[in-house]
Design an enzyme around this catalytic site. Structure first.
Site, PDB file in Angstrom:
ATOM      1  N   SER A   1      48.789  37.249 -65.999  1.00 43.31           N
ATOM      2  CA  SER A   1      49.336  36.986 -64.666  1.00 43.31           C
ATOM      3  C   SER A   1      48.226  37.075 -63.630  1.00 43.31           C
ATOM      4  CB  SER A   1      50.443  37.991 -64.348  1.00 43.31           C
ATOM      5  OG  SER A   1      49.863  39.262 -64.137  1.00 43.31           O
ATOM      6  N   LYS A   2      48.610  36.796 -62.417  1.00 44.78           N
ATOM      7  CA  LYS A   2      47.679  36.803 -61.279  1.00 44.78           C
ATOM      8  C   LYS A   2      46.819  38.068 -61.249  1.00 44.78           C
ATOM      9  CE  LYS A   2      48.115  33.517 -57.910  1.00 44.78           C
ATOM     10  NZ  LYS A   2      47.489  32.537 -58.812  1.00 44.78           N
ATOM     11  N   ARG A   3      47.460  39.200 -61.536  1.00 42.70           N
ATOM     12  CA  ARG A   3      46.717  40.456 -61.351  1.00 42.70           C
ATOM     13  C   ARG A   3      45.573  40.609 -62.354  1.00 42.70           C
ATOM     14  NH1 ARG A   3      48.472  44.368 -64.998  1.00 42.70           N
ATOM     15  NH2 ARG A   3      50.208  43.511 -66.179  1.00 42.70           N
TER      16      ARG A   3
END
Ligand code: GLU
Length: 466
Positions: free
Chosen positions: A241-243
């Protein structure tokens, strides 16, 4: 003729969402590698039936992503939405043959049946499966007449044999009441018409493979060979994911990874050839076998990716790297000119060994693009006392007589100068470095001088002594 006897045709069938996930890129890569390995074709189908998301821009993201990755399809893309008439025609043929039926359930009745099916732990069926048509002009959907008993086995090249009980597989809607085709139907008709022999995609589609297999069989078409690929996870094992820093192809490009490095690294994510970390496209093509894809999810490993990228930066042509650094600068809102490119180009061979990404390469060459007179940093200014200024003035004279302005003779000249002065290089190295680079990262002094060139180097020293 069974799929395996036909010429190999693979495809990637992304839905345009506005970005191209790295998992989609790897799926594309595996399809491309397999097609190339077998001397077959690699095709692209844009699954643009979601009209809201399928804007021209989001389709372009996919075309650009594949182009950047160097995974060029062998034919122009097929657009799924444009094939709706063909999808209807295929459903009507299946209906005529008894493999599908008209279902007149209202949305409320469908919701109630869905709920009943859920509590009874079975798949959705419609009472209209075995009922006469009502004889009026009520709206209807066309549903697949799925088998009520038995099993459907997906013989998957990665997952092995995966068995689905047919009672768990819905009588899928094939055509909605407005005549638009549904997802699983469109995929089957398109793959069949495109001559696709091998369907390699993310394992989130595994249960669709069972549904699609039933449709293939009902249509009387050969099944493709399936392989469902495990996800790519983040370094911590959670869904990417983005993180985790980046998940879309465009983000990796913006972070300064080279497409050939991405191909090499993505190939290693879930597939491998022994312990080989670095390999060429030709090697990957000759070695690739979808059967060697591992069953468990792969984890993105930034250190490995950086290692692979550094390797390809070392191999890359300096002119190409200079152009790519100019792209980095433009993304930062700068407007680099010819001089910037020339100076970057001159420095690249001297610093590229130290760069893991194009961003680092842009930063390692930034000092060369500074414009005279440089705004020196406070530390350098404080080092420029009278004694140091006088020494740098003598150094400038010494350097002027260096005829071959390259790193090796320059290093020799610096050493000769230091011993002539009776001091170590350390005595004037720091201020000289500051004068040349104004506190920006720079390579060793000889390389910095060589990369800047005679005129610029001596000019920067003279400016500082004024
Ligand atoms: N359009 C689907 C997706 O983007 C892929 C369908 C397929 O490969 O069959 O997930």
């Amino acid at each position: 003729m069974s799929s395996s006897a036909r010429p190999v045709v693979t495809r990637i069938a992304p839905s345009p969402t506005g970005s191209m996930h790295i998992g989609t890129a790897r799926t594309a890569l595996f399809n491309w590698l397999y097609a190339r390995h077998c001397g077959g074709k690699f095709l692209l189908r844009i699954e643009d039936t979601d009209r809201e998301r399928s804007t021209e821009a989001s389709v372009q993201v996919i075309l650009d992503g594949l182009d950047w990755l160097g995974l060029h399809p062998d034919e122009p893309p097929t657009y799924q939405f444009a094939r709706a008439a063909r999808h209807r025609e295929a459903v009507e043929a299946l209906f005529a043959a008894g493999g599908a039926y008209r279902c007149y359930m209202t949305p409320e009745e469908t919701a109630a049946e869905r709920e009943r099916a859920r509590t009874e732990g079975r798949a959705i069926r419609s009472p209209w499966r075995d009922r006469e048509a009502p004889g009026d002009d009520r709206p209807f959907t066309i549903r697949f007449r799925g088998p009520l008993e038995g099993e459907t086995v997906v013989d998957d090249l990665v997952k092995g044999q995966v068995t689905f009980a047919n009672r768990d597989l819905d009588d899928l809607v094939l055509l909605r009441s407005d005549g638009t085709p549904t997802y699983n139907l469109a995929v089957v008709v398109d793959d069949h018409d495109m001559g696709v022999t091998h369907v390699f995609r993310g394992d989130d589609h595994l249960s669709n493979a069972a549904r699609q297999s039933l449709i293939y069989t009902a249509m009387g078409w050969d099944l493709p060979v399936f392989a469902h690929l495990p996800m790519i996870h983040g370094p911590d094992g959670a869904k990417l994911s983005k993180r985790h820093g980046a998940q879309a192809v465009g983000e990796f490009a913006d972070l300064g990874y080279l497409p050939e490095a991405m191909r090499n690294y993505l190939a290693r994510l879930g597939w491998g050839h022994g312990d080989d970390e670095l390999f060429t496209d030709a090697q990957a093509i000759s070695w690739f076998d979808i059967r060697d894809v591992v069953r468990s999810p792969a984890r993105l490993d930034w250190n490995k990716l950086n290692h692979v990228n550094a390797h390809y930066i070392r191999l890359a042509d300096a002119g190409r790297l200079a152009d790519l650094v100019m792209d980095v600068l433009r993304r930062r809102g700068e407007a680099p000119g010819k001089t910037d490119r020339d100076r970057t180009l001159a420095l690249i061979p001297l610093v590229k060994e130290s760069a893991k990404t194009l961003i680092e390469l842009a930063d390692l060459t930034a000092f060369a693009r500074l414009v005279r007179p440089l705004a020196l940093d406070a530390k350098t200014i404080s080092q420029l006392d009278g004694e140091t200024r006088a020494r740098l003035a003598r150094l400038a004279l010494a350097l002027e007589s260096v005829s071959d302005w390259t790193a090796e003779p320059l290093l020799a000249a610096l050493r000769d100068f230091a011993s002539g002065e009776g001091v170590g290089l350390g005595k004037f190295g720091a201020p000289l470095r500051g004068v040349l680079s104004a506190g920006y990262p720079a390579p060793d002094l000889a390389s910095a001088l060589a990369g800047l060139g005679r005129e610029e180097s001596l000019g920067r020293i003279a400016d500082a002594l004024r």
